[in-house]
Design an enzyme around this catalytic site. Structure first.
Site, PDB file in Angstrom:
ATOM      1  N   SER A 107       0.835  -1.196   0.000  1.00  0.00           N
ATOM      2  CA  SER A 107       0.000   0.000   0.000  1.00  0.00           C
ATOM      3  C   SER A 107       0.872   1.249   0.000  1.00  0.00           C
ATOM      4  O   SER A 107       1.788   1.391   0.819  1.00  0.00           O
ATOM      5  CB  SER A 107      -0.906  -0.011   1.235  1.00  0.00           C
ATOM      6  OG  SER A 107      -1.702   1.141   1.265  1.00  0.00           O
ATOM      7  N   GLY A 108       0.610   2.162  -0.930  1.00  0.00           N
ATOM      8  CA  GLY A 108       1.375   3.396  -1.034  1.00  0.00           C
ATOM      9  C   GLY A 108       2.521   3.333  -2.007  1.00  0.00           C
ATOM     10  O   GLY A 108       3.244   4.315  -2.180  1.00  0.00           O
ATOM     11  N   THR A 112      -2.119   1.867  -7.943  1.00  0.00           N
ATOM     12  CA  THR A 112      -3.298   2.463  -8.581  1.00  0.00           C
ATOM     13  C   THR A 112      -2.895   3.495  -9.628  1.00  0.00           C
ATOM     14  O   THR A 112      -3.466   3.540 -10.723  1.00  0.00           O
ATOM     15  CB  THR A 112      -4.202   3.114  -7.514  1.00  0.00           C
ATOM     16  OG1 THR A 112      -4.585   2.117  -6.558  1.00  0.00           O
ATOM     17  CG2 THR A 112      -5.445   3.701  -8.151  1.00  0.00           C
ATOM     18  N   ASN A 157      -0.991   5.059   3.261  1.00  0.00           N
ATOM     19  CA  ASN A 157      -1.372   5.610   1.957  1.00  0.00           C
ATOM     20  C   ASN A 157      -2.674   6.373   2.106  1.00  0.00           C
ATOM     21  O   ASN A 157      -3.630   5.868   2.703  1.00  0.00           O
ATOM     22  CB  ASN A 157      -1.531   4.456   0.940  1.00  0.00           C
ATOM     23  CG  ASN A 157      -1.822   4.946  -0.457  1.00  0.00           C
ATOM     24  OD1 ASN A 157      -1.821   6.141  -0.722  1.00  0.00           O
ATOM     25  ND2 ASN A 157      -2.080   4.029  -1.356  1.00  0.00           N
ATOM     26  N   SER A 160      -5.521   4.408  -0.446  1.00  0.00           N
ATOM     27  CA  SER A 160      -5.184   2.983  -0.507  1.00  0.00           C
ATOM     28  C   SER A 160      -6.364   2.177  -1.042  1.00  0.00           C
ATOM     29  O   SER A 160      -7.498   2.309  -0.563  1.00  0.00           O
ATOM     30  CB  SER A 160      -4.809   2.480   0.892  1.00  0.00           C
ATOM     31  OG  SER A 160      -4.576   1.092   0.877  1.00  0.00           O
ATOM     32  N   SER A 161      -6.109   1.338  -2.039  1.00  0.00           N
ATOM     33  CA  SER A 161      -7.147   0.447  -2.560  1.00  0.00           C
ATOM     34  C   SER A 161      -7.374  -0.663  -1.553  1.00  0.00           C
ATOM     35  O   SER A 161      -6.456  -1.419  -1.238  1.00  0.00           O
ATOM     36  CB  SER A 161      -6.715  -0.155  -3.904  1.00  0.00           C
ATOM     37  OG  SER A 161      -6.557   0.830  -4.874  1.00  0.00           O
ATOM     38  N   GLY A 387      -0.262  -5.940  -2.364  1.00  0.00           N
ATOM     39  CA  GLY A 387       1.034  -6.577  -2.206  1.00  0.00           C
ATOM     40  C   GLY A 387       1.125  -7.321  -0.879  1.00  0.00           C
ATOM     41  O   GLY A 387       0.194  -7.320  -0.067  1.00  0.00           O
ATOM     42  N   GLU A 389       1.630  -8.095   2.816  1.00  0.00           N
ATOM     43  CA  GLU A 389       1.415  -7.204   3.961  1.00  0.00           C
ATOM     44  C   GLU A 389       1.933  -7.845   5.244  1.00  0.00           C
ATOM     45  O   GLU A 389       1.617  -9.005   5.561  1.00  0.00           O
ATOM     46  CB  GLU A 389      -0.071  -6.872   4.118  1.00  0.00           C
ATOM     47  CG  GLU A 389      -0.595  -5.976   3.019  1.00  0.00           C
ATOM     48  CD  GLU A 389      -1.981  -5.435   3.288  1.00  0.00           C
ATOM     49  OE1 GLU A 389      -2.417  -4.548   2.529  1.00  0.00           O
ATOM     50  OE2 GLU A 389      -2.633  -5.902   4.247  1.00  0.00           O
TER      51      GLU A 389
END
Length: 1032
Positions: A107-108, A112, A157, A160-161, A387, A389
């Site tokens: 994330s980040g 996206t 993020n 973040s998605s 990704g 985590e």
């Protein structure tokens, strides 16, 4: 790409394959750091693109940059996401094989944004068609809508998605985007009801409260003053973020709704669902003195029931009680306070999760309008997936996410090895087996049937008895205790035991060790909603809820699949999709946690390099040869280094490369020549070659300068020669055209003077011109229909030909018209033609009858007496009401006239008064006035007949026409001007006199005649198309 090697000491290498010490993680990260400091955020590992988030806008995404990478070989210029996107697109166009681009990272890291850039490249640079512009807009505008409902601010993020997304972009045979389809994976529904400190709920809640129209918010029962007054938005204690403008985002989302195809009603229904989740969070519970749970807030539940269109009392009951169905019997029991809160949160998560799925399906419907399966179309898939985590506290969501990354890593290594092996075999280079860590053992540990962690978790969720998270952990220890990649506090040795909690288990992933806290595993895996809550939602009048909660769920006796099993099955389908396509990879890296540009945290980057498997991928790609290029590209770049290949090589490319490498003194172990490419094993060999080229450039420049001067002089003289030749050609053509024009004008003038003389050489050109001009005029002005009587005026010499051509044209139009008419209309026209032949110009009321269509009969079966129908059978062709006048006293009597297949029948109620066979009918007489009288003449000697029939009918034209056709008496219809004689029994005759008068009268005169007086009418003929057709 080779052009950047000269600056490698400052900016690093553009492809990690060219690292000397490719096994060193430190050298890998140092190369990333050098490039990042120079704002070079993209680097290759062969065909894999590594992207480092710059945390600021770079001037490398303009349309000019897109044009620079369009149609260029992948390695020709510096690494860029547009190069990878264009390479996949060209593979689709040339090889007709579906492609996919896998984007991964934590994330980040910029996943996206990377998917947006790829999509933007395709929608901007691909060819266009008239009907594809809307599809391009919908593809782009689907992103802000999905981000609003599926993205949130997290600690790592700001956008973040919180779901995985796979999008197919479909292209037609010309390469234009014509459709798309989206699959979503594992939305983080728990975020709806809980957020960690410093995090926010999904963006749409804040956008609606911040920027929604005042009237809209009032209808939704919301207040924009402070998001903190909503229980589901207060837990993160982060209502506003400096980097996010909820007001601007709301404008973008509102516009996107319109582009995608949402109407105002659908948008409001969707926002009602969003608002209902907020009100549901504000619903609070309490316990009375008997320990029973009840609602302590009335307004929130009132708003929820109104917005979702459900009965408030039923919803309140369902939130505080549960229904259990056992052996066909229903039992309702109260919920404890804790259970009621859990039921409320479960309902909120179910509503939001199902609505998100509905939203994705709605977007797919918009993109699927032209999305189709065809041999002429191809697909590029974009996978934007979470990704690996690793948090301080890892739960069920991280377990699923990391399982997904294990599967993707397995696919990644397998496909990388496969593509390497295929390339070596295609070039005839020997393939050596590569040793690598096969993470199949970890994938089996998670997903193996009956033995894996998911199977054990499902078993514990489904078994009767007191199952809980701790019993699940115990069962894991019993079943998996000896597995090399599974550890718990109980199973660990002294050193590891301190790092694993008593309520945790550890998995040794390919990317490292991760501890998972088992608290909440069973509840999140079950993801169950009480039956009575489902029943209430199935009764919702909200259109979205109707589609999200189907009544089939209530009748389906099967237990729904658990969340882990659903994710496992959807992941298996995703693997099948990716295996069917040719993959490309984008690995995104986050350089720091502070989101600051220019800051590079080595520890954080090393962690991501490890779990993204970049070193493993580099090792696999470098197991053979570090560098490979086509013969043409290699020879074109390095040919100045060998006198035999400079300036041009005239022979085979393979021979030229062989000559070049021999001159450069390459050792046999340093390179291999394939069928179309050269393979260089060591980067050092390439660097020495590139350095030699740099030293050679000055001498190449002097030599090239002299060559340029000679070439310039040669080209200049050649240009002058070509120009003089071309001027001469143009001058001769111009003179020839002038002579031809003068001859043409001379012939026209001479022909015009002699135009009325017989044809001769002096006037034939003019006459031919006149004829041709007239024929072309006819061609451009031909009549369009049989009603169009226009025709160009002919010159005197072509008058006769014009008449023949006009006749042929009209005949052709009539034939075309006749071929196209339907049988019913043909029958109508045939009868109208007969009527025209009989009455046109003879009877006053004929023009008024032309526009009125003849009908099959004027009498329905019900109007004819049953007894008469039984007597006559089904032979009735036509029936009409008439008035019969007696032969002596001329008294008017109502009758029915029936035309049968063999004769005419006159009927009075149930009696058949008279029958006249067509063979014995002598003729029919009518007057020329607009009255409705007609007389049927029969033989006087026929004893069966009582004399001629005197009848009057409102549809005389129609009745007489049909009778004349059926009796074959078309030429026996007599139209009289003043009077008609008719036969009476015993040889006597009667007379009917027809005259004009001031009023309509039918009377018997003193002389015994029947006088019919009609009002004088205008004889102006009405203009109508049917009469025109009949006149033809």
């Amino acid at each position: 790409m080779e052009s950047g090697l000269s600056a490698r000491d400052r900016v690093g290498v553009q492809d990690f394959l060219l690292l000397d010490n490719y096994t060193s993680e430190a050298a890998f990260i140092e190369n990333l750091r050098r490039r990042y400091k120079e704002n070079l955020i993209y680097t290759y590992i062969g065909s894999v693109l590594v992207s480092v988030n710059p945390y600021r806008e770079l001037e490398i995404y303009s349309k000019q940059h897109m044009e620079r990478y369009r149609g260029v070989n992948f390695y020709e210029i510096s690494p860029h996401i547009y190069a990878l996107a264009d390479n996949s697109y060209r593979a689709v166009r040339t090889e007709r094989k579906d492609q996919c681009i896998l984007i991964s990272g934590e994330s980040g890291a910029g996943k996206t944004e990377a998917s947006k850039k790829v999509l933007q490249y395709y929608t901007t640079m691909c060819p266009t068609r008239n009907n594809t512009q809307s599809i391009r807009e919908r593809l782009l505008q689907s992103t802000p809508v999905l981000e609003a409902f599926g993205n949130a601010k997290t600690l790592r993020n700001d956008n973040s998605s919180r779901f995985g997304k796979y999008m197919d972009v479909q292209f037609d045979y010309k390469g234009a985007p014509i459709g798309g389809h989206i699959l979503n994976y594992l939305l983080e529904k728990s975020r709806v009801v809980h957020q960690n400190h410093g995090e926010r709920n999904f963006h749409i809640f804040y956008q609606l409260l911040e920027s929604g129209d005042g009237a809209l918010l009032k209808r939704l029962g919301l207040d924009r003053t402070n998001p903190q007054q909503y229980h589901y938005l207060v837990k993160g204690n982060c209502p506003r973020v400096s980097s996010i403008s909820d007001k601007n985002s709301w404008k973008v989302v509102s516009k996107a709704f319109t582009v995608i195809g949402f109407n105002e009603e659908e948008v409001e229904e969707l926002l009602k669902v969003v608002a209902s989740v907020l009100h549901l969070g504000n619903t609070q519970f309490g316990e009375d003195e008997y320990g029973e749970t009840h609602l302590t807030t009335e307004m929130p539940i009132k708003y929820v029931s109104e917005l979702l269109g459900v009965e408030g009392s039923y919803l309140s009951e369902a939130l505080t009680h549960k229904k259990i169905v056992a052996k066909g019997e229903e039992m309702i029991g109260p919920l404890s306070l804790e259970q009621a809160v859990s039921a409320r949160d479960a309902l909120a998560k179910a509503i939001y999760g199902r609505t998100f799925t509905w939203l994705v399906q709605k977007i797919n419907q918009s993109l699927d309008e032209v999305y189709y399966t065809s041999k002429c179309s191809s697909v590029i898939g974009l996978l934007d997936i979470y990704g690996f985590e690793v948090f301080q506290n890892n739960s069920f969501e991280q377990f699923c996410i990391n399982y997904c990354n294990e599967k993707l890593q397995q696919l990644f290594i397998e496909l990388t090895l496969k593509s390497e092996q295929e390339e070596y075999e295609a070039e005839g280079i020997g393939w050596e087996t590569v040793e690598y860590f096969n993470n199949k053992i970890i994938c089996d540990l998670v997903e193996e049937k009956f033995k894996g962690i998911i199977a054990i978790l499902d078993e514990e969720c489904l078994r009767p008895g007191d199952a809980c998270d701790l019993t699940f952990l115990e069962k894991l220890e019993d079943r998996l205790g000896g597995h090399a990649h599974f550890v718990t506090h109980k199973l660990a040795n002294g050193k590891i035991r301190k790092a694993v909690g008593r309520e945790e288990f550890r998995l040794l992933h390919y990317a490292g060790e991760v501890n998972y806290n088992i608290n909440g595993f069973l509840d999140k895996n079950n993801d169950l909603l009480y039956r009575n809550l489902k029943e209430v939602m199935c009764q919702s009048s909200n259109q979205i809820m109707k589609e999200c909660f189907q009544t089939d769920e209530l009748t389906d006796q099967r237990r729904p699949e658990t969340a882990a099993t659903q994710f496992k099955l959807s992941l298996a389908k995703l693997m099948d999709i990716l295996m069917s396509k040719q993959p490309s990879y984008i690995r995104c890296i986050k350089p720091n946690d502070a989101k600051q540009p220019g800051r590079f945290e080595e520890v954080l980057v090393r962690h991501q390099v490890k779990y993204l498997g970049l070193m493993e991928n580099l090792r696999v790609r470098r197991a053979g040869f570090a560098y490979r290029r086509s013969f043409e590209a290699f020879l074109q770049r390095y040919k100045p280094l060998c006198p035999d290949t400079w300036p041009n090589w005239q022979g085979k490319l393979s021979d030229g490369v062989s000559t070049l490498v021999k001159h450069l003194d390459y050792k046999a172990e340093e390179y291999k020549l394939g069928r179309s490419k050269i393979f260089i094993r060591f980067p050092k060999t390439l660097f020495l070659t590139e350095d030699a080229l740099e030293l050679k450039k000055p001498t190449i420049g002097e030599r090239e300068k002299r060559c340029v001067i000679l070439i310039h002089d040669y080209i200049t003289s050649s240009v002058i020669m070509i120009q003089s030749w071309w001027r001469g050609v143009k001058g001769r053509r111009r003179a020839k055209r002038r002579r031809q024009a003068a001859d043409t004008i001379r012939n026209l003038i001479k022909g015009f003077i002699l135009r009325n003389e017989p044809r001769c050489p002096d006037n034939e050109y003019f006459l031919d011109h006149v004829r041709f001009s007239f024929l072309m005029t006819i061609k451009r002005n031909l009549p369009k229909s049989v009603l169009d009587r226009t025709w160009p005026r002919p010159p005197p010499s072509l008058t006769e030909a014009s008449v023949h051509l006009h006749r042929l044209c009209i005949r052709n139009l009539v034939n075309d018209y006749c071929r196209k008419i339907q049988p019913e209309w043909r029958n109508q026209l045939e009868q109208k033609v007969v009527a025209s032949g009989i009455f046109r110009g003879q009877k006053d009321n004929y023009p008024q009858s032309v526009p009125r269509l003849f009908v099959g009969t004027r009498l329905e079966n019900e109007e004819i007496n049953l007894k008469v129908r039984q007597t006559l059978g089904t032979d009735n062709k036509y029936g009409v009401v008439v008035t019969k006048y007696d032969r002596h006293g001329f008294r008017a009597r109502p009758r029915q006239l029936l035309l049968m297949g063999s004769g005419v029948i006159l009927v009075q109620e149930s009696k058949i008064k008279q029958r006249i066979d067509y063979s014995s009918l002598l003729g029919i007489s009518v007057s020329s006035l607009s009255d409705g009288f007609f007389i049927l003449h029969v033989p006087p000697a026929d004893s069966k007949q009582k004399g001629d029939l005197v009848l009057q009918c409102d549809h005389v034209i129609e009745a007489v026409t049909k009778l004349a056709v059926m009796a074959d008496k078309i030429h026996s219809v007599n139209i009289s001007q003043d009077s008609i004689k008719f036969a009476i029994a015993r040889g006597k005759e009667g007379v009917i006199d027809f005259t004009y008068g001031a009023e309509l009268r039918v009377v018997k005169t003193k002389n015994g005649h029947l006088a019919v007086v009609r009002i004088i009418q205008s004889h102006t003929k009405p203009i109508n198309h049917l009469d025109k057709i009949l006149s033809l």
